[in-house]
Design an enzyme around this catalytic site. Structure first.
Site, mmCIF file in Angstrom:
data_model
loop_
_atom_site.group_PDB
_atom_site.id
_atom_site.type_symbol
_atom_site.label_atom_id
_atom_site.label_comp_id
_atom_site.label_asym_id
_atom_site.label_seq_id
_atom_site.Cartn_x
_atom_site.Cartn_y
_atom_site.Cartn_z
ATOM 1 N N CYS A 105 0.842 -1.200 0.000
ATOM 2 C CA CYS A 105 0.000 0.000 0.000
ATOM 3 C C CYS A 105 0.878 1.251 0.000
ATOM 4 O O CYS A 105 0.646 2.175 -0.774
ATOM 5 C CB CYS A 105 -0.919 -0.020 1.224
ATOM 6 S SG CYS A 105 -2.142 1.301 1.243
ATOM 7 N N CYS A 106 1.904 1.275 0.860
ATOM 8 C CA CYS A 106 2.815 2.423 0.891
ATOM 9 C C CYS A 106 3.574 2.545 -0.431
ATOM 10 O O CYS A 106 3.835 3.650 -0.908
ATOM 11 C CB CYS A 106 3.812 2.284 2.043
ATOM 12 S SG CYS A 106 3.193 2.811 3.655
ATOM 13 N N CYS A 188 -1.198 8.665 7.259
ATOM 14 C CA CYS A 188 -2.542 8.337 6.768
ATOM 15 C C CYS A 188 -3.444 7.942 7.930
ATOM 16 O O CYS A 188 -2.986 7.311 8.897
ATOM 17 C CB CYS A 188 -2.459 7.154 5.805
ATOM 18 S SG CYS A 188 -1.460 7.436 4.340
ATOM 19 N N CYS A 191 -3.513 4.269 9.388
ATOM 20 C CA CYS A 191 -2.282 3.737 9.975
ATOM 21 C C CYS A 191 -1.699 4.672 11.027
ATOM 22 O O CYS A 191 -0.496 4.594 11.327
ATOM 23 C CB CYS A 191 -1.248 3.470 8.885
ATOM 24 S SG CYS A 191 -1.796 2.291 7.627
ATOM 25 N N CYS A 214 7.587 4.469 6.089
ATOM 26 C CA CYS A 214 6.724 4.220 4.932
ATOM 27 C C CYS A 214 7.513 3.886 3.670
ATOM 28 O O CYS A 214 6.940 3.453 2.682
ATOM 29 C CB CYS A 214 5.846 5.430 4.664
ATOM 30 S SG CYS A 214 6.775 6.958 4.432
HETATM 31 S S1 SF4 Z 1 0.474 4.658 5.684
HETATM 32 FE FE1 SF4 Z 1 -1.132 3.060 5.606
HETATM 33 S S2 SF4 Z 1 -2.803 3.836 4.331
HETATM 34 FE FE2 SF4 Z 1 -0.981 5.173 4.014
HETATM 35 S S3 SF4 Z 1 -0.014 4.344 2.190
HETATM 36 FE FE3 SF4 Z 1 0.986 3.351 3.953
HETATM 37 S S4 SF4 Z 1 -0.189 1.449 4.370
HETATM 38 FE FE4 SF4 Z 1 -1.413 2.753 2.967
#
Ligand code: SF4
Length: 230
Positions: A105-106, A188, A191, A214
Protein backbone atom coordinates in the site's frame (compact mmCIF):
# COMPACT_ATOMS: atom_id res chain seq x y z
CA UNK A 1 26.39 14.49 -9.09
CA UNK A 2 29.61 14.46 -7.10
CA UNK A 3 28.61 14.14 -3.46
CA UNK A 4 31.27 16.67 -2.48
CA UNK A 5 29.49 19.37 -4.47
CA UNK A 6 26.69 19.11 -1.92
CA UNK A 7 28.81 19.94 1.09
CA UNK A 8 27.26 22.27 3.61
CA UNK A 9 29.58 25.27 3.95
CA UNK A 10 31.50 25.33 7.20
CA UNK A 11 30.06 28.74 8.02
CA UNK A 12 26.58 27.28 8.43
CA UNK A 13 25.74 25.62 11.74
CA UNK A 14 23.82 22.39 11.27
CA UNK A 15 20.93 23.65 13.41
CA UNK A 16 20.68 26.94 11.49
CA UNK A 17 17.75 25.73 9.42
CA UNK A 18 17.08 29.08 7.75
CA UNK A 19 20.63 29.26 6.44
CA UNK A 20 20.57 25.61 5.38
CA UNK A 21 17.41 26.24 3.36
CA UNK A 22 18.86 29.40 1.81
CA UNK A 23 22.05 27.51 0.94
CA UNK A 24 20.01 24.74 -0.68
CA UNK A 25 18.10 27.27 -2.78
CA UNK A 26 21.33 28.91 -3.94
CA UNK A 27 22.94 25.54 -4.66
CA UNK A 28 20.12 23.66 -6.40
CA UNK A 29 17.99 26.49 -7.77
CA UNK A 30 15.03 25.26 -9.79
CA UNK A 31 16.12 21.68 -9.08
CA UNK A 32 15.08 22.01 -5.44
CA UNK A 33 11.86 20.60 -3.98
CA UNK A 34 10.37 20.08 -0.52
CA UNK A 35 8.15 17.13 0.29
CA UNK A 36 6.01 17.94 3.30
CA UNK A 37 3.72 15.83 5.47
CA UNK A 38 2.10 18.92 7.03
CA UNK A 39 2.42 17.30 10.40
CA UNK A 40 3.57 20.75 11.47
CA UNK A 41 4.05 24.09 9.66
CA UNK A 42 7.70 24.83 10.44
CA UNK A 43 9.67 23.63 7.42
CA UNK A 44 6.99 24.83 5.01
CA UNK A 45 7.32 28.31 6.54
CA UNK A 46 11.11 28.18 6.44
CA UNK A 47 11.18 27.17 2.77
CA UNK A 48 8.51 29.66 1.72
CA UNK A 49 10.49 32.38 3.51
CA UNK A 50 14.11 31.51 2.71
CA UNK A 51 13.71 29.65 -0.59
CA UNK A 52 10.69 31.39 -2.14
CA UNK A 53 9.41 29.79 -5.31
CA UNK A 54 10.53 26.32 -4.28
CA UNK A 55 7.78 23.79 -5.05
CA UNK A 56 6.25 22.15 -1.99
CA UNK A 57 5.01 18.64 -2.71
CA UNK A 58 2.20 16.80 -0.97
CA UNK A 59 1.83 13.08 -1.52
CA UNK A 60 -1.93 12.63 -1.43
CA UNK A 61 -2.34 8.95 -0.60
CA UNK A 62 -6.13 9.25 -0.68
CA UNK A 63 -6.00 8.70 3.08
CA UNK A 64 -4.89 12.07 4.45
CA UNK A 65 -6.61 13.30 7.61
CA UNK A 66 -9.10 16.15 7.11
CA UNK A 67 -7.02 18.10 9.66
CA UNK A 68 -3.92 17.73 7.50
CA UNK A 69 -5.80 18.94 4.43
CA UNK A 70 -6.98 21.92 6.46
CA UNK A 71 -3.39 22.83 7.38
CA UNK A 72 -2.26 22.49 3.75
CA UNK A 73 -4.99 24.88 2.61
CA UNK A 74 -4.36 27.30 5.45
CA UNK A 75 -0.61 27.55 4.86
CA UNK A 76 -1.01 27.67 1.10
CA UNK A 77 -3.36 30.65 1.34
CA UNK A 78 -1.13 32.33 3.90
CA UNK A 79 2.27 31.77 2.31
CA UNK A 80 1.45 31.41 -1.38
CA UNK A 81 4.09 28.79 -2.20
CA UNK A 82 3.89 26.66 -5.37
CA UNK A 83 1.94 23.59 -4.24
CA UNK A 84 2.30 20.34 -6.16
CA UNK A 85 -0.01 17.45 -5.26
CA UNK A 86 1.04 13.98 -6.36
CA UNK A 87 -1.58 11.25 -6.26
CA UNK A 88 -1.23 7.51 -6.79
CA UNK A 89 -1.05 6.27 -10.36
CA UNK A 90 -4.19 6.01 -12.45
CA UNK A 91 -6.21 3.01 -11.40
CA UNK A 92 -5.18 3.14 -7.74
CA UNK A 93 -8.35 3.86 -5.83
CA UNK A 94 -9.29 3.69 -2.14
CA UNK A 95 -9.39 0.05 -1.13
CA UNK A 96 -8.65 -2.17 1.87
CA UNK A 97 -5.02 -3.00 1.08
CA UNK A 98 -3.85 -1.15 4.19
CA UNK A 99 -5.55 -3.86 6.26
CA UNK A 100 -3.42 -6.73 4.99
CA UNK A 101 -0.41 -5.40 3.02
CA UNK A 102 0.93 -2.10 4.30
CA UNK A 103 4.20 -2.46 2.42
CA UNK A 104 2.50 -2.70 -0.95
CA UNK A 105 0.00 0.00 0.00
CA UNK A 106 2.81 2.42 0.89
CA UNK A 107 4.68 1.47 -2.28
CA UNK A 108 1.68 2.35 -4.46
CA UNK A 109 0.53 5.43 -2.57
CA UNK A 110 3.78 6.98 -1.34
CA UNK A 111 6.96 5.57 -2.84
CA UNK A 112 5.90 5.50 -6.50
CA UNK A 113 4.39 9.01 -6.40
CA UNK A 114 7.54 10.23 -4.65
CA UNK A 115 9.64 8.94 -7.52
CA UNK A 116 7.56 11.01 -9.91
CA UNK A 117 7.79 14.05 -7.63
CA UNK A 118 11.59 13.82 -7.50
CA UNK A 119 12.06 13.14 -11.18
CA UNK A 120 14.33 15.75 -12.72
CA UNK A 121 15.17 17.33 -9.35
CA UNK A 122 18.64 17.56 -7.85
CA UNK A 123 17.91 18.67 -4.26
CA UNK A 124 15.25 17.21 -1.95
CA UNK A 125 14.35 18.93 1.31
CA UNK A 126 12.66 16.81 3.97
CA UNK A 127 11.48 17.43 7.52
CA UNK A 128 12.94 14.36 9.20
CA UNK A 129 14.52 14.96 12.61
CA UNK A 130 16.78 12.88 14.83
CA UNK A 131 14.31 13.03 17.68
CA UNK A 132 11.63 11.39 15.56
CA UNK A 133 12.85 8.01 16.76
CA UNK A 134 15.64 5.43 16.69
CA UNK A 135 15.49 4.91 12.92
CA UNK A 136 16.23 8.61 12.39
CA UNK A 137 18.69 9.19 15.23
CA UNK A 138 21.68 9.50 12.89
CA UNK A 139 20.07 11.71 10.26
CA UNK A 140 22.62 14.08 8.74
CA UNK A 141 21.71 17.58 7.57
CA UNK A 142 22.96 16.78 4.08
CA UNK A 143 23.26 13.36 2.51
CA UNK A 144 23.42 11.86 -0.94
CA UNK A 145 20.73 9.32 -1.77
CA UNK A 146 22.50 7.19 -4.33
CA UNK A 147 19.40 5.10 -5.01
CA UNK A 148 17.40 8.12 -6.07
CA UNK A 149 20.44 10.04 -7.35
CA UNK A 150 19.55 13.14 -5.42
CA UNK A 151 20.99 15.22 -2.61
CA UNK A 152 18.76 15.11 0.43
CA UNK A 153 18.68 18.09 2.77
CA UNK A 154 17.23 17.74 6.26
CA UNK A 155 17.32 21.28 7.74
CA UNK A 156 15.55 20.27 10.96
CA UNK A 157 17.65 17.17 11.65
CA UNK A 158 19.15 18.67 14.81
CA UNK A 159 16.03 20.40 16.09
CA UNK A 160 14.33 19.40 19.35
CA UNK A 161 10.58 19.32 19.86
CA UNK A 162 10.90 22.39 22.05
CA UNK A 163 12.65 24.39 19.37
CA UNK A 164 10.07 23.39 16.80
CA UNK A 165 7.31 24.45 19.15
CA UNK A 166 8.97 27.80 19.86
CA UNK A 167 9.26 28.52 16.13
CA UNK A 168 5.52 27.99 15.75
CA UNK A 169 4.86 30.38 18.62
CA UNK A 170 7.35 33.00 17.40
CA UNK A 171 5.82 33.07 13.92
CA UNK A 172 2.20 32.66 15.03
CA UNK A 173 1.74 29.65 12.73
CA UNK A 174 -1.28 27.35 12.68
CA UNK A 175 -0.80 23.82 13.98
CA UNK A 176 -2.19 20.58 12.70
CA UNK A 177 -5.23 20.17 15.01
CA UNK A 178 -4.31 16.54 15.59
CA UNK A 179 -1.16 17.56 17.44
CA UNK A 180 -3.11 18.69 20.48
CA UNK A 181 -5.10 15.46 20.40
CA UNK A 182 -2.04 13.30 21.02
CA UNK A 183 -0.74 12.76 17.50
CA UNK A 184 2.98 13.69 17.48
CA UNK A 185 3.48 11.88 14.16
CA UNK A 186 0.84 12.13 11.46
CA UNK A 187 0.46 10.05 8.34
CA UNK A 188 -2.54 8.34 6.77
CA UNK A 189 -5.64 7.94 8.92
CA UNK A 190 -5.84 4.13 8.66
CA UNK A 191 -2.28 3.74 9.97
CA UNK A 192 -1.99 6.50 12.58
CA UNK A 193 -3.26 6.54 16.16
CA UNK A 194 -2.70 8.90 19.04
CA UNK A 195 0.01 8.01 21.56
CA UNK A 196 0.01 7.97 25.34
CA UNK A 197 2.28 10.30 27.36
CA UNK A 198 5.79 8.87 27.39
CA UNK A 199 5.23 6.66 24.37
CA UNK A 200 7.61 6.89 21.42
CA UNK A 201 6.63 9.69 19.04
CA UNK A 202 6.14 7.29 16.16
CA UNK A 203 4.49 4.53 18.20
CA UNK A 204 1.18 5.52 16.67
CA UNK A 205 2.33 4.78 13.14
CA UNK A 206 1.48 1.25 11.92
CA UNK A 207 0.83 0.40 15.56
CA UNK A 208 1.15 -3.29 16.31
CA UNK A 209 2.88 -4.03 13.03
CA UNK A 210 6.52 -4.65 12.20
CA UNK A 211 6.82 -1.39 10.28
CA UNK A 212 8.24 1.96 11.31
CA UNK A 213 8.85 3.78 8.02
CA UNK A 214 6.72 4.22 4.93
CA UNK A 215 9.63 3.81 2.54
CA UNK A 216 10.16 7.45 1.62
CA UNK A 217 13.23 7.74 3.81
CA UNK A 218 14.45 4.17 3.60
CA UNK A 219 16.29 2.82 0.62
CA UNK A 220 19.14 0.60 -0.33
CA UNK A 221 21.39 3.59 -0.25
CA UNK A 222 24.96 2.46 -0.55
CA UNK A 223 26.50 5.83 -0.19
CA UNK A 224 25.07 8.13 2.42
CA UNK A 225 27.45 10.68 3.70
CA UNK A 226 27.24 13.52 6.07
CA UNK A 227 29.19 16.02 4.07
CA UNK A 228 30.79 19.12 5.37
CA UNK A 229 33.44 21.13 3.63
CA UNK A 230 36.71 21.18 5.39
S1 SF4 B 1 0.47 4.66 5.68
FE1 SF4 B 1 -1.13 3.06 5.61
S2 SF4 B 1 -2.80 3.84 4.33
FE2 SF4 B 1 -0.98 5.17 4.01
S3 SF4 B 1 -0.01 4.34 2.19
FE3 SF4 B 1 0.99 3.35 3.95
S4 SF4 B 1 -0.19 1.45 4.37
FE4 SF4 B 1 -1.41 2.75 2.97
Amino acid sequence: MDVLTTALPTGIAEDDAASVVAWAAATFGSGLVLTASFEDPVLVHLVATHAPGTPIVVLDTQYLFAETKWLIDNLHRRLGFPLEVFEPAAGVVPDDQWQFDVERCCARRKVEPLSRALSGRSGWITGIRRVDGPTRADTPVVQYDATRSITKINPLAAWSDERLDQYIVDHALPRNPLTERGYPSIGCWPCTRSVAPGEDKRAGRWSGQNKTECGLHVSSVTMIEKVRAS
